[in-house]
Design a protein around this motif. Structure first.
Motif: not given
Length: 190
Positions: A157-158, A146-151, A178-184, A160-166
């Motif tokens: 994510l941005l 699967y093609r995934i655009e991380t942007g 491979k797996a996606l990891c999100a940081y915020y 979502v209420e309460g998320v300033r940076e992601a």
């Protein structure tokens, strides 16, 4: 046929050693926009590099490969550039996505009337005429086909209420999966 953007030399050697006497083993490359598989690599084990990935090979009969700079000028052997695909298998564009179609499907400066698909894949010509896939030019990731655009995930994510940076990254586990990891960063007001 192994078909993806990359196949490790170790995995290809294992396939050849276990099954090479029973089956033809071909490493292929392709994108949906250009008839799925557009190239093949089928060389003797002795010609493989010792480490890294197996080259994606040479274009099939009805496909044409070009490696170009940002202005669609061809680059010399060994120089990194974007892999673009021409030939009868190139699609007409994306349904109901005229802006993306205009960006990715362009007129060929190499053959009159031919359209090219800009893959966004970074590659280089090898001395023997094969193509070496290096990676992506952009932040697109491929996970289990699967093609995934991380942007795009980051922008959601941005919202979502309460998320300033992601930021979203692709990580590999010990087995190379491979797996996606999100940081915020939380909004200080939350």
């Amino acid at each position: 046929i192994t078909s993806s953007d990359s196949c490790s030399v170790a995995d290809y050697r294992t396939l050849q050693e276990r099954f090479g006497s029973l089956f033809r083993i071909i490493n292929a490359y392709g994108v949906t926009e250009a008839a799925i598989d557009s190239s093949f690599y089928e060389e003797e084990l002795a010609k493989l590099p010792q480490t890294g990935n197996v080259p994606i090979g040479k274009a099939w009969l009805n496909a044409k490969f070009y490696i170009v700079d940002a202005h669609l000028n061809p680059v010399p052997i060994g120089v990194l550039g974007e892999l673009v695909i021409g030939g009868v298998g190139v699609a007409r564009g994306y349904l109901n996505r005229p802006e993306l179609t205009e960006e990715k499907f362009v007129d060929s400066p190499f053959a009159a009337g031919e359209r090219l698909y800009r893959t966004g894949d970074l590659a280089r010509w090898m001395e023997d005429g094969n193509v070496d896939f290096i990676g992506r030019i952009d932040n697109q990731a491929k996970i289990r086909g699967y093609r995934i655009e991380t942007g795009e995930i980051e922008s959601q994510l941005l919202r979502v209420e309460g998320v300033r940076e992601a930021v979203v990254l692709v990580r590999s586990d010990a087995n190379g999966q491979k797996a996606l990891c999100a940081y915020y960063t939380p909004d200080t007001g939350a």
